[in-house]
Design a protein around this motif. Sequence first.
Motif, PDB file in Angstrom:
ATOM      1  N   SER A 248       0.961  -1.203  -0.109  1.00  0.00           N
ATOM      2  CA  SER A 248       0.102   0.077   0.201  1.00  0.00           C
ATOM      3  C   SER A 248       0.847   1.348   0.066  1.00  0.00           C
ATOM      4  CB  SER A 248      -0.833   0.040   1.306  1.00  0.00           C
ATOM      5  OG  SER A 248      -1.824  -1.108   1.260  1.00  0.00           O
ATOM      6  N   PHE A 249       0.281   2.223  -0.533  1.00  0.00           N
ATOM      7  CA  PHE A 249       1.053   3.485  -0.611  1.00  0.00           C
ATOM      8  C   PHE A 249      -0.044   4.763  -0.019  1.00  0.00           C
ATOM      9  CE2 PHE A 249      -0.038   3.715  -4.995  1.00  0.00           C
ATOM     10  CZ  PHE A 249      -0.333   4.865  -5.263  1.00  0.00           C
ATOM     11  N   ILE A 250       0.541   5.887   0.355  1.00  0.00           N
ATOM     12  CA  ILE A 250      -0.122   6.990   0.529  1.00  0.00           C
ATOM     13  C   ILE A 250       0.905   8.377  -0.020  1.00  0.00           C
ATOM     14  CG2 ILE A 250      -0.918   8.546   2.137  1.00  0.00           C
ATOM     15  CD1 ILE A 250      -1.375   6.440   4.260  1.00  0.00           C
ATOM     16  N   TRP A 251       0.219   8.892  -1.086  1.00  0.00           N
ATOM     17  CA  TRP A 251       1.112   9.984  -1.567  1.00  0.00           C
ATOM     18  C   TRP A 251       0.378  11.055  -1.632  1.00  0.00           C
ATOM     19  CZ3 TRP A 251       4.813   8.121  -5.785  1.00  0.00           C
ATOM     20  CH2 TRP A 251       5.326   9.105  -6.315  1.00  0.00           C
ATOM     21  N   GLU A 252       1.016  12.130  -0.722  1.00  0.00           N
ATOM     22  CA  GLU A 252       0.680  13.440  -0.379  1.00  0.00           C
ATOM     23  C   GLU A 252       1.542  14.347  -1.228  1.00  0.00           C
ATOM     24  OE1 GLU A 252      -0.652  13.645   3.971  1.00  0.00           O
ATOM     25  OE2 GLU A 252       1.292  12.444   3.695  1.00  0.00           O
ATOM     26  N   ASN A 253       0.837  15.339  -1.796  1.00  0.00           N
ATOM     27  CA  ASN A 253       1.264  16.218  -2.542  1.00  0.00           C
ATOM     28  C   ASN A 253       1.077  17.704  -1.984  1.00  0.00           C
ATOM     29  OD1 ASN A 253       1.765  15.107  -5.823  1.00  0.00           O
ATOM     30  ND2 ASN A 253      -0.305  14.423  -4.856  1.00  0.00           N
ATOM     31  N   ASP A 254       2.140  18.470  -2.240  1.00  0.00           N
ATOM     32  CA  ASP A 254       2.392  19.804  -1.718  1.00  0.00           C
ATOM     33  C   ASP A 254       3.027  20.473  -2.829  1.00  0.00           C
ATOM     34  OD1 ASP A 254       1.902  22.185  -0.148  1.00  0.00           O
ATOM     35  OD2 ASP A 254       3.291  21.556   1.206  1.00  0.00           O
ATOM     36  N   PHE A 255       1.979  21.708  -3.603  1.00  0.00           N
ATOM     37  CA  PHE A 255       2.688  22.319  -4.406  1.00  0.00           C
ATOM     38  C   PHE A 255       2.795  23.706  -4.077  1.00  0.00           C
ATOM     39  CE2 PHE A 255       1.966  25.272  -8.274  1.00  0.00           C
ATOM     40  CZ  PHE A 255       3.476  25.139  -8.812  1.00  0.00           C
ATOM     41  N   ASP A 256       4.223  24.514  -4.192  1.00  0.00           N
ATOM     42  CA  ASP A 256       4.367  25.866  -3.675  1.00  0.00           C
ATOM     43  C   ASP A 256       4.451  26.766  -4.934  1.00  0.00           C
ATOM     44  OD1 ASP A 256       5.573  28.505  -3.070  1.00  0.00           O
ATOM     45  OD2 ASP A 256       6.287  27.463  -1.299  1.00  0.00           O
ATOM     46  N   GLU A 257       3.327  27.353  -4.930  1.00  0.00           N
ATOM     47  CA  GLU A 257       3.189  28.321  -6.212  1.00  0.00           C
ATOM     48  C   GLU A 257       4.357  29.418  -6.631  1.00  0.00           C
ATOM     49  OE1 GLU A 257       1.208  29.440  -9.811  1.00  0.00           O
ATOM     50  OE2 GLU A 257       0.074  28.252  -8.185  1.00  0.00           O
ATOM     51  N   GLU A 258       4.961  29.698  -5.288  1.00  0.00           N
ATOM     52  CA  GLU A 258       5.814  30.778  -5.504  1.00  0.00           C
ATOM     53  C   GLU A 258       7.150  30.082  -5.834  1.00  0.00           C
ATOM     54  OE1 GLU A 258       8.104  33.975  -2.637  1.00  0.00           O
ATOM     55  OE2 GLU A 258       6.177  33.092  -1.841  1.00  0.00           O
ATOM     56  N   THR A 259       7.674  29.116  -5.514  1.00  0.00           N
ATOM     57  CA  THR A 259       9.093  28.421  -5.755  1.00  0.00           C
ATOM     58  C   THR A 259       8.690  27.483  -7.160  1.00  0.00           C
ATOM     59  OG1 THR A 259       8.587  26.582  -4.335  1.00  0.00           O
ATOM     60  CG2 THR A 259       9.625  28.799  -3.401  1.00  0.00           C
ATOM     61  N   GLY A 260       7.337  27.140  -7.179  1.00  0.00           N
ATOM     62  CA  GLY A 260       7.025  26.198  -8.420  1.00  0.00           C
ATOM     63  C   GLY A 260       7.538  24.808  -8.087  1.00  0.00           C
ATOM     64  N   ILE A 261       7.771  24.475  -6.653  1.00  0.00           N
ATOM     65  CA  ILE A 261       8.363  23.060  -6.326  1.00  0.00           C
ATOM     66  C   ILE A 261       7.224  22.391  -5.873  1.00  0.00           C
ATOM     67  CG2 ILE A 261       9.748  21.913  -4.627  1.00  0.00           C
ATOM     68  CD1 ILE A 261      11.374  23.304  -6.663  1.00  0.00           C
ATOM     69  N   ASN A 262       7.030  21.035  -6.239  1.00  0.00           N
ATOM     70  CA  ASN A 262       5.979  20.300  -5.806  1.00  0.00           C
ATOM     71  C   ASN A 262       6.602  19.136  -4.890  1.00  0.00           C
ATOM     72  OD1 ASN A 262       2.954  19.380  -6.211  1.00  0.00           O
ATOM     73  ND2 ASN A 262       4.226  17.491  -6.180  1.00  0.00           N
ATOM     74  N   VAL A 263       6.185  19.004  -3.798  1.00  0.00           N
ATOM     75  CA  VAL A 263       6.641  18.024  -2.749  1.00  0.00           C
ATOM     76  C   VAL A 263       5.767  16.717  -2.818  1.00  0.00           C
ATOM     77  CG1 VAL A 263       7.763  17.414  -0.604  1.00  0.00           C
ATOM     78  CG2 VAL A 263       7.810  19.864  -1.397  1.00  0.00           C
ATOM     79  N   TYR A 264       6.260  15.488  -3.035  1.00  0.00           N
ATOM     80  CA  TYR A 264       5.642  14.319  -2.916  1.00  0.00           C
ATOM     81  C   TYR A 264       5.983  13.447  -1.683  1.00  0.00           C
ATOM     82  CZ  TYR A 264       4.895  14.731  -8.154  1.00  0.00           C
ATOM     83  OH  TYR A 264       4.880  15.295  -9.342  1.00  0.00           O
ATOM     84  N   ASP A 265       5.205  13.346  -0.664  1.00  0.00           N
ATOM     85  CA  ASP A 265       5.550  12.834   0.522  1.00  0.00           C
ATOM     86  C   ASP A 265       4.798  11.321   0.325  1.00  0.00           C
ATOM     87  OD1 ASP A 265       5.833  11.848   3.043  1.00  0.00           O
ATOM     88  OD2 ASP A 265       5.109  13.513   4.227  1.00  0.00           O
ATOM     89  N   LEU A 266       5.966  10.399   0.247  1.00  0.00           N
ATOM     90  CA  LEU A 266       5.388   9.183  -0.347  1.00  0.00           C
ATOM     91  C   LEU A 266       5.630   8.021   1.045  1.00  0.00           C
ATOM     92  CD1 LEU A 266       4.453   6.896  -2.158  1.00  0.00           C
ATOM     93  CD2 LEU A 266       7.002   6.569  -2.792  1.00  0.00           C
ATOM     94  N   THR A 267       4.657   7.530   1.435  1.00  0.00           N
ATOM     95  CA  THR A 267       4.426   6.407   2.492  1.00  0.00           C
ATOM     96  C   THR A 267       4.237   5.119   2.134  1.00  0.00           C
ATOM     97  OG1 THR A 267       4.032   8.323   4.098  1.00  0.00           O
ATOM     98  CG2 THR A 267       3.932   5.797   4.954  1.00  0.00           C
ATOM     99  N   LEU A 268       5.054   4.192   2.169  1.00  0.00           N
ATOM    100  CA  LEU A 268       5.127   2.729   1.817  1.00  0.00           C
ATOM    101  C   LEU A 268       4.689   1.815   3.088  1.00  0.00           C
ATOM    102  CD1 LEU A 268       7.969   2.714  -0.821  1.00  0.00           C
ATOM    103  CD2 LEU A 268       5.488   2.574  -1.372  1.00  0.00           C
TER     104      LEU A 268
END
Length: 257
Positions: free
Chosen positions: A165-185
Amino acid sequence: MEAYSDFARVYDIFMDNVEYEKWADYLISSLREYGIEDGIVLELGCGTGVMTELLAESGYDMIGVDNSEEMLGEAMEKRAESGHEILYLEQDMREFELYGTVRAIVSACDCLNYITEEEDLLTVFRLVNNYLDPDGIFIFDVNTPYKYREMLGSTTIAENREEGSFIWENDFDEETGINVYDLTLFIPREDGLYEKDEELHYQKAYEPEKIRELLEKAGLIPLAVYDAYTKDAPKPDSGRLTFVAREHGKGLLTEEN
């Protein structure tokens, strides 16, 4: 850039929705359109080697570059099964080195979005230009700012399967243009218990105009940009784009460019 370690073991299982065969057909058709029907082709960010194997099956002499030892381990298992003579290199695409030039370079599955600094992406493009044969072709895809902002945003994706199983959380920062994927397996062990692993992935959203600018600065000639894996023009809501560029001489690879 240090990701896809524990995830490598189950990557192919959880990414079985990716249309690799369709994408490979598109890449092969595009390469042939530019007169590249055989010869050496490099895949940047080859991962577990699914695309590399498909291109090798079509007759290309493949080289795969990836910076994840674990992903390359999966790729080498596929190579052992298929018997294809694929050369895999564990290298960071910002510093990749080859023994000579290649007819074409491809990169799929938004690998270039993992390059989160413009100067680093420029470096990758310069290396691509350097290692392409004269008039060689570079085909790659990228996720768009629209995808990160509107399709991923702050969403959470979860899947529960027999293999894990996995949980994939996304967090996009509009200012920096960086998307962080926090993946838990959660991966099952032989004793019936589950092993929990966590990874962080970082990707950068680049405007198409910026990518074109960096390609030109690296000495490459942008030839086309499409709604991904089609011949359609990009749409305002395109989530992925495919770019095609051509080698344009090594003399342009200078610090001033």
